[in-house]
Design a protein around this motif. Structure first.
Motif, PDB file in Angstrom:
ATOM      1  N   PRO A 101       0.828  -1.218   0.000  1.00 40.84           N
ATOM      2  CA  PRO A 101       0.000   0.000   0.000  1.00 40.84           C
ATOM      3  C   PRO A 101       0.854   1.256   0.000  1.00 40.84           C
ATOM      4  O   PRO A 101       2.006   1.245   0.451  1.00 40.84           O
ATOM      5  CB  PRO A 101      -0.783  -0.125   1.320  1.00 40.84           C
ATOM      6  CG  PRO A 101      -0.720  -1.565   1.686  1.00 40.84           C
ATOM      7  CD  PRO A 101       0.577  -2.076   1.179  1.00 40.84           C
ATOM      8  N   LEU A 102       0.298   2.331  -0.492  1.00 42.62           N
ATOM      9  CA  LEU A 102       1.007   3.604  -0.493  1.00 42.62           C
ATOM     10  C   LEU A 102       1.156   4.129   0.932  1.00 42.62           C
ATOM     11  O   LEU A 102       0.263   3.941   1.762  1.00 42.62           O
ATOM     12  CB  LEU A 102       0.245   4.643  -1.323  1.00 42.62           C
ATOM     13  CG  LEU A 102       0.213   4.411  -2.836  1.00 42.62           C
ATOM     14  CD1 LEU A 102      -0.818   5.328  -3.477  1.00 42.62           C
ATOM     15  CD2 LEU A 102       1.585   4.658  -3.446  1.00 42.62           C
ATOM     16  N   PRO A 103       2.271   4.807   1.245  1.00 42.59           N
ATOM     17  CA  PRO A 103       2.407   5.446   2.552  1.00 42.59           C
ATOM     18  C   PRO A 103       1.544   6.694   2.618  1.00 42.59           C
ATOM     19  O   PRO A 103       0.953   7.107   1.610  1.00 42.59           O
ATOM     20  CB  PRO A 103       3.899   5.808   2.595  1.00 42.59           C
ATOM     21  CG  PRO A 103       4.262   6.025   1.157  1.00 42.59           C
ATOM     22  CD  PRO A 103       3.450   5.020   0.383  1.00 42.59           C
ATOM     23  N   GLY A 126      -5.206   8.595  -5.514  1.00 37.94           N
ATOM     24  CA  GLY A 126      -6.422   8.027  -4.955  1.00 37.94           C
ATOM     25  C   GLY A 126      -6.030   7.247  -3.717  1.00 37.94           C
ATOM     26  O   GLY A 126      -4.873   7.259  -3.295  1.00 37.94           O
ATOM     27  N   LYS A 127      -6.954   6.527  -3.157  1.00 43.42           N
ATOM     28  CA  LYS A 127      -6.666   5.771  -1.940  1.00 43.42           C
ATOM     29  C   LYS A 127      -5.598   4.716  -2.169  1.00 43.42           C
ATOM     30  O   LYS A 127      -4.759   4.471  -1.294  1.00 43.42           O
ATOM     31  CB  LYS A 127      -7.948   5.115  -1.421  1.00 43.42           C
ATOM     32  CG  LYS A 127      -7.779   4.422  -0.083  1.00 43.42           C
ATOM     33  CD  LYS A 127      -9.105   3.861   0.411  1.00 43.42           C
ATOM     34  CE  LYS A 127      -8.913   3.180   1.760  1.00 43.42           C
ATOM     35  NZ  LYS A 127     -10.200   2.605   2.258  1.00 43.42           N
ATOM     36  N   ASN A 128      -5.620   4.093  -3.334  1.00 43.38           N
ATOM     37  CA  ASN A 128      -4.675   2.999  -3.595  1.00 43.38           C
ATOM     38  C   ASN A 128      -3.827   3.215  -4.849  1.00 43.38           C
ATOM     39  O   ASN A 128      -3.280   2.278  -5.409  1.00 43.38           O
ATOM     40  CB  ASN A 128      -5.434   1.670  -3.716  1.00 43.38           C
ATOM     41  CG  ASN A 128      -6.347   1.636  -4.940  1.00 43.38           C
ATOM     42  OD1 ASN A 128      -6.863   2.677  -5.349  1.00 43.38           O
ATOM     43  ND2 ASN A 128      -6.541   0.471  -5.504  1.00 43.38           N
ATOM     44  N   TYR A 129      -3.710   4.471  -5.295  1.00 49.66           N
ATOM     45  CA  TYR A 129      -2.888   4.733  -6.470  1.00 49.66           C
ATOM     46  C   TYR A 129      -2.330   6.153  -6.456  1.00 49.66           C
ATOM     47  O   TYR A 129      -2.830   7.041  -5.751  1.00 49.66           O
ATOM     48  CB  TYR A 129      -3.679   4.511  -7.768  1.00 49.66           C
ATOM     49  CG  TYR A 129      -4.786   5.518  -8.005  1.00 49.66           C
ATOM     50  CD1 TYR A 129      -4.517   6.757  -8.607  1.00 49.66           C
ATOM     51  CD2 TYR A 129      -6.100   5.239  -7.654  1.00 49.66           C
ATOM     52  CE1 TYR A 129      -5.530   7.675  -8.828  1.00 49.66           C
ATOM     53  CE2 TYR A 129      -7.121   6.153  -7.871  1.00 49.66           C
ATOM     54  CZ  TYR A 129      -6.825   7.371  -8.455  1.00 49.66           C
ATOM     55  OH  TYR A 129      -7.820   8.298  -8.677  1.00 49.66           O
ATOM     56  N   VAL A 130      -1.265   6.340  -7.248  1.00 51.20           N
ATOM     57  CA  VAL A 130      -0.721   7.670  -7.497  1.00 51.20           C
ATOM     58  C   VAL A 130      -0.399   7.746  -8.983  1.00 51.20           C
ATOM     59  O   VAL A 130       0.075   6.778  -9.583  1.00 51.20           O
ATOM     60  CB  VAL A 130       0.526   7.949  -6.628  1.00 51.20           C
ATOM     61  CG1 VAL A 130       1.642   6.942  -6.917  1.00 51.20           C
ATOM     62  CG2 VAL A 130       1.037   9.370  -6.825  1.00 51.20           C
ATOM     63  N   ILE A 131      -0.685   8.882  -9.592  1.00 50.24           N
ATOM     64  CA  ILE A 131      -0.467   9.081 -11.022  1.00 50.24           C
ATOM     65  C   ILE A 131       0.582  10.167 -11.218  1.00 50.24           C
ATOM     66  O   ILE A 131       0.562  11.212 -10.561  1.00 50.24           O
ATOM     67  CB  ILE A 131      -1.764   9.490 -11.753  1.00 50.24           C
ATOM     68  CG1 ILE A 131      -2.809   8.368 -11.639  1.00 50.24           C
ATOM     69  CG2 ILE A 131      -1.492   9.807 -13.220  1.00 50.24           C
ATOM     70  CD1 ILE A 131      -4.168   8.738 -12.208  1.00 50.24           C
ATOM     71  N   GLY A 132       1.530   9.896 -12.132  1.00 48.85           N
ATOM     72  CA  GLY A 132       2.555  10.873 -12.441  1.00 48.85           C
ATOM     73  C   GLY A 132       2.862  10.909 -13.922  1.00 48.85           C
ATOM     74  O   GLY A 132       2.555   9.971 -14.658  1.00 48.85           O
TER      75      GLY A 132
END
Length: 311
Positions: A101-103, A126-132
């Protein structure tokens, strides 16, 4: 003069090369995040057979998210990529599954993969993702770490992951455990209650720097992991923080390991760069006890030349 901490990997796992390593270095490292338990058991047993006096450090798998792509993936410049844990997402965008999981983190300007090597401009989360959006085109390999600046990791989750792995390796022959992303001394003390091994605390994020004093006081050895540390606190803070960590470590009379890219160019070349030589001299001025070699001895065919040059 600092000693050498050599990482064992695909190039040095066979008995011929392993023998060369353990006769030239007193301390070797196995990365628990790579290979399977059977491999670690076999290598530990073999090292102790070749040289009973050689100390073995096993880095316990931590909770930093790592990429889980089974094949190499081409990431193009300015391409948007979603790093996703668990559940599928319907967004029409390239997705890379991550292992944990993301910190917790506040909106960053950028984040990175592979010890800060590849930079992404933060787009959304989002709760379980990051977009770059990628700053450059590159090939993404498997099990590369995702670093988001100023992250705070879940200590209880970290403890559970460590204890689960420790239970699996309790019958292995090894001497020290490496704790990734140590954020406070409480985690160190809990591991000491569960293990009689030497404890190596890796300082590699902002929280670890903030609670440095008690971490150094309660650990046996401190490792400065410059790759993750720079990616988490920013390159511009790395120099001063390295000095601060080394001074705190030595004030408690503890051993110090300097890790990440000590002689990385010797993976391909027969001699180091002048920048690497100056960096090694800087480490010497900080009274570093061990210089850690990672890919230099784990994946490079020039491992023996690198060790001999450093010695």
């Amino acid at each position: 003069m600092a000693d050498i901490l050599s990482t064992i990997g695909p190039t040095t796992e066979n008995i011929k090369n392993l023998k060369k390593i353990v006769t030239k270095t007193k301390f070797v490292r196995l990365n628990g995040a790579h290979n399977n338990l059977k491999w670690h058991y076999k290598i530990c047993k073999l090292i102790k057979k070749l040289n009973p006096n050689c100390k073995i450090l096993i880095d316990l798998p931590g909770i930093k998210p790592r990429t889980m792509n089974s094949k190499e993936v081409l990431i193009k410049k300015n391409e948007k990529v979603m790093f996703l844990f668990g559940k599928k997402n319907s967004k029409n965008i390239k997705k890379i599954q991550i292992s944990k999981p993301l910190p917790n983190f506040k909106k960053p300007k950028n984040f990175s993969v592979s010890d800060g090597k590849y930079i992404f401009k933060f787009v959304s989360r989002g709760k379980n993702y990051v977009i770059g959006k990628s700053n450059e085109s590159f090939i993404l390999k498997n099990k590369k770490g995702l670093n988001i600046p100023h992250s705070i990791y879940d200590n209880k989750f970290q403890e559970r992951v460590y204890l689960k792995f420790l239970k699996k390796i309790e019958k292995f022959q090894f001497d020290a455990i490496g704790l990734s992303y140590v954020q406070n001394h409480h985690l160190v003390n809990k591991m000491r209650l569960r293990s009689d091994k030497i404890i190596v605390s890796k300082i590699e994020n902002e929280q670890g720097c903030k609670n440095l004093n008690l971490i150094c006081k309660n650990s046996d050895i401190i490792m400065i992991d410059r790759g993750d540390l720079a990616a988490e606190i920013g390159d511009n803070n790395l120099y001063n923080q390295t000095i601060k960590i080394s001074k705190c470590t030595k004030s408690y009379g503890k051993l110090l390991i300097m890790a990440t890219e000590n002689l990385e160019t010797m993976i391909f070349n027969n001699a180091p760069t002048k920048s690497e030589i100056i960096s090694l001299s800087f480490s010497k001025s900080l009274n570093v006890d061990y210089l850690m070699l990672s890919d230099e001895t784990a994946t490079s065919n020039k491992f023996l030349k690198t060790i001999n040059w450093l010695k």
